[in-house]
Design a protein around this motif. Structure first.
Motif, PDB file in Angstrom:
ATOM      1  N   VAL A   5       0.861  -1.171   0.000  1.00  0.00           N
ATOM      2  CA  VAL A   5       0.000   0.000   0.000  1.00  0.00           C
ATOM      3  C   VAL A   5       0.903   1.229   0.000  1.00  0.00           C
ATOM      4  CG1 VAL A   5      -1.683   1.335   1.333  1.00  0.00           C
ATOM      5  CG2 VAL A   5      -1.931  -1.140   1.126  1.00  0.00           C
ATOM      6  N   MET A   6       0.670   2.130  -0.958  1.00  0.00           N
ATOM      7  CA  MET A   6       1.482   3.342  -1.084  1.00  0.00           C
ATOM      8  C   MET A   6       0.863   4.487  -0.277  1.00  0.00           C
ATOM      9  SD  MET A   6       2.396   5.231  -4.613  1.00  0.00           S
ATOM     10  CE  MET A   6       3.505   6.602  -4.688  1.00  0.00           C
ATOM     11  N   GLY A   7      -0.451   4.462  -0.149  1.00  0.00           N
ATOM     12  CA  GLY A   7      -1.148   5.523   0.549  1.00  0.00           C
ATOM     13  C   GLY A   7      -2.631   5.450   0.274  1.00  0.00           C
ATOM     14  N   HIS A   8      -3.314   6.552   0.553  1.00  0.00           N
ATOM     15  CA  HIS A   8      -4.763   6.597   0.415  1.00  0.00           C
ATOM     16  C   HIS A   8      -5.177   7.867  -0.320  1.00  0.00           C
ATOM     17  CE1 HIS A   8      -5.061   3.165   3.066  1.00  0.00           C
ATOM     18  NE2 HIS A   8      -4.142   3.754   3.806  1.00  0.00           N
ATOM     19  N   HIS A   9      -6.255   7.742  -1.051  1.00  0.00           N
ATOM     20  CA  HIS A   9      -6.818   8.874  -1.789  1.00  0.00           C
ATOM     21  C   HIS A   9      -8.229   9.105  -1.263  1.00  0.00           C
ATOM     22  CE1 HIS A   9      -8.295  11.464  -4.873  1.00  0.00           C
ATOM     23  NE2 HIS A   9      -8.882  10.526  -5.585  1.00  0.00           N
ATOM     24  N   TYR A  10      -8.536  10.342  -0.933  1.00  0.00           N
ATOM     25  CA  TYR A  10      -9.857  10.676  -0.401  1.00  0.00           C
ATOM     26  C   TYR A  10     -10.134  12.148  -0.684  1.00  0.00           C
ATOM     27  CZ  TYR A  10      -6.905  12.395   3.394  1.00  0.00           C
ATOM     28  OH  TYR A  10      -5.928  13.043   4.114  1.00  0.00           O
ATOM     29  N   PHE A  11     -11.328  12.587  -0.340  1.00  0.00           N
ATOM     30  CA  PHE A  11     -11.689  13.994  -0.445  1.00  0.00           C
ATOM     31  C   PHE A  11     -11.791  14.535   0.976  1.00  0.00           C
ATOM     32  CE2 PHE A  11     -12.909  12.091  -4.362  1.00  0.00           C
ATOM     33  CZ  PHE A  11     -12.627  13.058  -5.311  1.00  0.00           C
TER      34      PHE A  11
ATOM     35  N   SER B 115      -1.776  25.214  -0.389  1.00  0.00           N
ATOM     36  CA  SER B 115      -1.663  24.800   1.016  1.00  0.00           C
ATOM     37  C   SER B 115      -1.164  23.359   1.167  1.00  0.00           C
ATOM     38  CB  SER B 115      -3.026  24.942   1.701  1.00  0.00           C
ATOM     39  OG  SER B 115      -3.969  24.104   1.069  1.00  0.00           O
ATOM     40  N   SER B 116      -0.900  22.689   0.062  1.00  0.00           N
ATOM     41  CA  SER B 116      -0.452  21.300   0.111  1.00  0.00           C
ATOM     42  C   SER B 116       0.909  21.184   0.787  1.00  0.00           C
ATOM     43  CB  SER B 116      -0.374  20.733  -1.304  1.00  0.00           C
ATOM     44  OG  SER B 116       0.054  19.400  -1.274  1.00  0.00           O
ATOM     45  N   LYS B 117       1.075  20.162   1.616  1.00  0.00           N
ATOM     46  CA  LYS B 117       2.336  19.952   2.321  1.00  0.00           C
ATOM     47  C   LYS B 117       3.126  18.784   1.747  1.00  0.00           C
ATOM     48  CE  LYS B 117       0.674  21.812   6.714  1.00  0.00           C
ATOM     49  NZ  LYS B 117      -0.356  22.621   6.170  1.00  0.00           N
ATOM     50  N   GLY B 118       2.587  18.116   0.736  1.00  0.00           N
ATOM     51  CA  GLY B 118       3.255  16.959   0.150  1.00  0.00           C
ATOM     52  C   GLY B 118       4.303  17.344  -0.874  1.00  0.00           C
ATOM     53  N   GLN B 119       5.119  16.369  -1.258  1.00  0.00           N
ATOM     54  CA  GLN B 119       6.186  16.589  -2.229  1.00  0.00           C
ATOM     55  C   GLN B 119       5.689  16.570  -3.674  1.00  0.00           C
ATOM     56  OE1 GLN B 119       9.583  14.029  -1.617  1.00  0.00           O
ATOM     57  NE2 GLN B 119       9.250  14.031   0.577  1.00  0.00           N
ATOM     58  N   ALA B 120       4.574  15.911  -3.930  1.00  0.00           N
ATOM     59  CA  ALA B 120       4.057  15.815  -5.303  1.00  0.00           C
ATOM     60  C   ALA B 120       3.513  17.172  -5.734  1.00  0.00           C
ATOM     61  CB  ALA B 120       2.977  14.749  -5.400  1.00  0.00           C
TER      62      ALA B 120
ATOM     63  N   PHE C 148      -4.206  13.135  -1.563  1.00  0.00           N
ATOM     64  CA  PHE C 148      -3.412  11.911  -1.565  1.00  0.00           C
ATOM     65  C   PHE C 148      -2.585  11.928  -0.294  1.00  0.00           C
ATOM     66  CE2 PHE C 148      -4.305  12.856  -5.973  1.00  0.00           C
ATOM     67  CZ  PHE C 148      -4.689  11.619  -6.467  1.00  0.00           C
ATOM     68  N   ASP C 149      -2.735  10.897   0.525  1.00  0.00           N
ATOM     69  CA  ASP C 149      -2.015  10.789   1.789  1.00  0.00           C
ATOM     70  C   ASP C 149      -1.071   9.594   1.675  1.00  0.00           C
ATOM     71  OD1 ASP C 149      -1.100  10.512   4.367  1.00  0.00           O
ATOM     72  OD2 ASP C 149      -3.082  10.596   5.297  1.00  0.00           O
ATOM     73  N   MET C 150       0.228   9.892   1.476  1.00  0.00           N
ATOM     74  CA  MET C 150       1.226   8.844   1.258  1.00  0.00           C
ATOM     75  C   MET C 150       2.427   9.102   2.153  1.00  0.00           C
ATOM     76  SD  MET C 150       0.837   8.847  -2.862  1.00  0.00           S
ATOM     77  CE  MET C 150       1.032  10.616  -2.876  1.00  0.00           C
ATOM     78  N   PRO C 151       2.780   8.124   2.975  1.00  0.00           N
ATOM     79  CA  PRO C 151       3.896   8.334   3.907  1.00  0.00           C
ATOM     80  C   PRO C 151       5.187   8.828   3.244  1.00  0.00           C
ATOM     81  CG  PRO C 151       2.756   6.319   4.455  1.00  0.00           C
ATOM     82  CD  PRO C 151       2.153   6.824   3.166  1.00  0.00           C
TER      83      PRO C 151
END
Length: 141
Positions: free
Chosen positions: A42-48, A100-105, A56-59
C-alpha cells in the motif's frame, strides 16, 4: 493506492494491464491491509477532505491536496466497468498541488482508467452508491 513502481520499471508492458485486473479484484479493507491482493505494498490513500479537496495521503510523499488542471475522456476501448456498473471509464486527469499542500508531489496524472463513471440518472438507486474504478496515478515532485 498500491505501489506498482517495480512493475513499471521491470515489466512496463504489464503495467497497462493492472487497472483492468485490479477492477476485477475484491477491494481490500481500507487503512488496514499493508499489502494488496496481488502482494503490492500500500502506497497511501486517496480521499476527499472536509472541503471536498482531492487528497493523496502517502507516507513517502506526504499529504498532497490537488486541483484539476486538465481532463481528457478515457479512450473508447477502456474497460467500461464490472458487473452491473458498465457506464464507462472515468476521464484521465492532470492535477496540480494546491498552495496549502504539504506533500512533495507537485503534479499528479490519472491515466489508464477502468470503470468509475456514474450512472446517467440516480432514479431508483439508493441514496448512497459506490462505483468501482481503477487507474494508474503518476506523481511528480
Amino acid at each position: 493506492m498500491f505501489d506498482a513502481s517495480c512493475i513499471a520499471s521491470n515489466y512496463p508492458y504489464l503495467l497497462s494491464l493492472l487497472p483492468n485486473v485490479a477492477l476485477e479484484l475484491t477491494n481490500p479493507s481500507p487503512f488496514t491491509n499493508p499489502r494488496g491482493p496481488v502482494d503490492l505494498m500500500v502506497m497511501g490513500h486517496h480521499y476527499f477532505d472536509g472541503e471536498g479537496v482531492p487528497t493523496f495521503d502517502m507516507p513517502k510523499l506526504g499529504i498532497c491536496g490537488v486541483k484539476k488542471v486538465d481532463s481528457k475522456d478515457a479512450p473508447p476501448n477502456a474497460m467500461k466497468g464490472v458487473k452491473d456498473e458498465q457506464e464507462g471509464a472515468v476521464s484521465w486527469l492532470m492535477l496540480e498541488s494546491t498552495p496549502s499542500s504539504k506533500g512533495q508531489a507537485k503534479r499528479v496524472y490519472r491515466v489508464n482508467t477502468a470503470g468509475g463513471k456514474a450512472p446517467p440518472t440516480c432514479v431508483g438507486l439508493p441514496e448512497q452508491i459506490q462505483i468501482q474504478y481503477s487507474a494508474e496515478y503518476w506523481f511528480y515532485g
